[in-house]
Design a protein around this motif. Structure first.
Motif, mmCIF file in Angstrom:
data_model
loop_
_atom_site.group_PDB
_atom_site.id
_atom_site.type_symbol
_atom_site.label_atom_id
_atom_site.label_comp_id
_atom_site.label_asym_id
_atom_site.label_seq_id
_atom_site.Cartn_x
_atom_site.Cartn_y
_atom_site.Cartn_z
ATOM 1 N N ILE A 56 0.842 -1.206 0.000
ATOM 2 C CA ILE A 56 0.000 0.000 0.000
ATOM 3 C C ILE A 56 0.872 1.249 0.000
ATOM 4 N N ALA A 57 1.916 1.254 0.850
ATOM 5 C CA ALA A 57 2.791 2.421 0.945
ATOM 6 C C ALA A 57 3.554 2.648 -0.355
ATOM 7 N N LEU A 75 -12.223 -2.942 2.932
ATOM 8 C CA LEU A 75 -12.487 -2.371 4.253
ATOM 9 C C LEU A 75 -11.227 -2.371 5.109
ATOM 10 N N GLN A 76 -10.480 -3.465 5.079
ATOM 11 C CA GLN A 76 -9.272 -3.546 5.894
ATOM 12 C C GLN A 76 -8.240 -2.507 5.489
ATOM 13 N N VAL A 81 -4.916 3.234 2.799
ATOM 14 C CA VAL A 81 -4.852 3.799 1.451
ATOM 15 C C VAL A 81 -5.191 5.292 1.480
ATOM 16 N N ALA A 82 -6.222 5.644 2.240
ATOM 17 C CA ALA A 82 -6.572 7.056 2.377
ATOM 18 C C ALA A 82 -5.416 7.844 2.977
ATOM 19 N N GLY A 83 -4.708 7.233 3.934
ATOM 20 C CA GLY A 83 -3.562 7.902 4.534
ATOM 21 C C GLY A 83 -2.479 8.226 3.516
ATOM 22 N N THR A 84 -2.189 7.263 2.622
ATOM 23 C CA THR A 84 -1.179 7.532 1.593
ATOM 24 C C THR A 84 -1.638 8.612 0.636
ATOM 25 N N ARG A 85 -2.948 8.664 0.369
ATOM 26 C CA ARG A 85 -3.470 9.646 -0.587
ATOM 27 C C ARG A 85 -3.388 11.067 -0.052
ATOM 28 N N ILE A 86 -3.403 11.212 1.271
ATOM 29 C CA ILE A 86 -3.318 12.570 1.839
ATOM 30 C C ILE A 86 -1.886 12.917 2.256
ATOM 31 N N LEU A 97 -3.281 2.903 10.922
ATOM 32 C CA LEU A 97 -4.477 3.074 10.089
ATOM 33 C C LEU A 97 -4.923 1.738 9.496
ATOM 34 N N PHE A 98 -3.956 0.923 9.113
ATOM 35 C CA PHE A 98 -4.289 -0.405 8.598
ATOM 36 C C PHE A 98 -4.980 -1.237 9.671
ATOM 37 N N SER A 99 -4.467 -1.168 10.889
ATOM 38 C CA SER A 99 -5.062 -1.910 11.993
ATOM 39 C C SER A 99 -6.438 -1.351 12.350
ATOM 40 N N LEU A 100 -6.632 -0.062 12.145
ATOM 41 C CA LEU A 100 -7.948 0.539 12.374
ATOM 42 C C LEU A 100 -8.999 -0.122 11.486
ATOM 43 N N GLY A 101 -8.641 -0.349 10.229
ATOM 44 C CA GLY A 101 -9.580 -1.009 9.339
ATOM 45 C C GLY A 101 -9.783 -2.466 9.684
#
Length: 470
Positions: A56-57, A75-76, A81-86, A97-101
């Motif tokens: 993902i990174a 979902l996971q 992915v959103a984190g990398t986009r921002i 963030l991955f663990s959050l999902g």
């Protein structure tokens, strides 16, 4: 609350339903605390998790390796992915963030099941509740465990079809949930057939758009079952076929030498619930006390020597349990509905006392797992911060697992030590490379072949010199 249970022996199902609500929300709250702790230490980076995160990174997009499990993987990975986009490049932050999902969605989806149920039908939350306290803890320590989210999606679809499909919004939600289940997990094949049957049985009494929507939901579920059959009969590899069979038939309870304590706790809870119900109001208290005593003994055994008692491979062996239990319970619930019965009939105070007790003990057991994982990560982080070049599996094992504990030994013997060690590089600067065990069945990276190494904005390989591993 326990006192109220003791005083309510012999109460009617409607009153049992009143007790079921607080038991559910206590269990959901405890599951939320467990998830929060796991998220804080990025516990879902275990096994495949770190490898997925590095992908993902590096690419800034989803890593969808399993065609049958697209929705759980979306979902996971969504938050990371959103984190990398921002613009987040710190790998540990992305890991959180991955663990959050991964850990957060099962709790969210289970809570949504409560909201789906009409006010007079809340006792049907017993199904998601049992999944939350019995099945999910037995396999949660594997990072990428799509079966957990798949089981929650199955419950959501089933309850929407059974209780909300007579309204336009509910019918649309039923279609969406059925579609999500159609891309959830190979093991969901039988659950999809149950959902298709549930929708078909609702068609007769529905009208207009809702009737058409139920037809469509049933068709989607049947098509999803066919989709799952394709990936069972013709998997991506022979290994994947073996994985499916193992996930359904594997020894998830473990062995006396390497037990899966959360799974054993669940087995004791099931036996305790049955005994409490069969014994009746007067003798049910004895079954509750016996179950609690066994819970306490098992938790003590786990906490006394977690390094030796925790066997990560046993959690992997239990990965099919949430879907299997969900499928069984959905079938039983469908039969109960058609006979005019509700789970409240079986949710007697002694039974609920056992469920509440196992929810508490499972939370404590998961806390032990989280602490042990955090200790392992800390040791591995220190190693990659103080060594350079390549490091063989044997050398790493001597430093990270001098006592020969089962927990660290199993993690080190897996190929997954490679991506986790890279991810933990100080400030993203890779100085050393911890090699996987020689017997690992698949190894993603070769330190002697730079083309295989992950390249992500948060990683700097300029200081890494791949001299021979020591």
């Amino acid at each position: 609350m326990i006192a109220a249970m003791r005083q309510s022996v012999g109460m009617a199902p409607a009153e049992n339903r009143t007790l079921l609500a607080p038991v559910f929300w206590i269990a959901a709250g405890l599951a939320g605390l467990t998830a929060a702790a796991a998220i804080f230490v990025a516990r879902d980076l275990v096994y495949d998790g770190a490898y997925y995160l590095l992908g993902i990174a590096a690419h800034g997009t989803f890593q969808l390796f399993e065609p049958a499990r697209l929705v759980p993987q979306l979902l996971q990975q969504g938050f990371a992915v959103a984190g990398t986009r921002i613009g987040i490049h710190d790998l540990w932050t992305l890991g959180v963030l991955f663990s959050l999902g991964t850990s957060g969605w099962p709790v969210i989806l289970t809570a949504l099941c409560w909201l789906v149920l009409p006010r007079g039908q809340k006792s049907w939350i017993a199904g998601p509740l049992l999944n939350l306290v019995l099945a999910i803890p037995a396999t949660s320590f594997i990072g990428i465990g799509e079966g957990i989210i798949a089981s929650c999606l199955l419950w959501l679809a089933f309850l929407l079809i059974e209780f909300r499909s007579r309204s336009t919004v509910g019918a649309l939600a039923s279609i969406a949930a059925a579609a999500a289940c159609a891309f959830s997990h190979e093991a969901a094949i039988l659950g999809l057939l149950v959902i298709a049957l549930a929708a078909a049985l609702q068609v007769r009494d529905a009208k207009g758009f809702c009737r058409a929507a139920l037809f469509l939901a049933a068709a989607i579920a049947l098509a999803g079952a066919g989709h799952m059959a394709r990936w069972i009969l013709f998997p991506r590899s022979a290994i994947e076929r073996g994985d499916f069979l193992a996930s359904m038939l594997g020894g998830f309870l473990g062995s006396p030498q390497a037990p899966n304590i959360p799974a054993v706790l669940s087995a004791v809870a099931v036996a305790g619930c049955i005994a409490a119900f069969v014994a009746g109001a007067r003798r049910g208290r004895a079954a509750v006390i016996a179950a609690i005593v066994i819970f306490a003994v098992l938790l003590t055994v786990l906490a006394a020597d977690p390094a030796q008692m925790i066997a990560p491979s046993r959690f992997f062996a239990a990965r099919g349990l949430p879907v299997a239990l969900t499928t069984l319970l959905m079938g039983l619930f469908l039969l109960l509905r058609r006979r005019g019965l509700t789970p409240a009939r079986f949710a007697t105070p002694p039974v609920l006392a056992v469920v509440l007790a196992v929810a508490v003990v499972q939370t404590a057991a998961q806390a032990v797992l989280t602490v042990e994982w955090s200790s392992y990560v800390g040791a591995l982080r220190a190693l990659v911060s103080t060594h350079t070049g390549g490091m063989t599996h044997g050398a790493a094992a001597k430093l990270l697992d001098p006592g020969g504990g089962r927990f660290r030994r199993e993690l080190l013997e897996s190929w997954s030590v490679e991506p986790l060690a890279i991810l933990l590089a100080p400030g993203g600067h890779v100085y050393t490379f911890v090699e996987a065990a020689p017997k690992a069945r698949w190894v993603p990276y070769d330190p002697r072949n730079p083309a295989t190494l992950p390249r992500a904005p948060g990683l700097d390989w300029s200081s890494f010199v791949p001299h021979p591993a020591q």
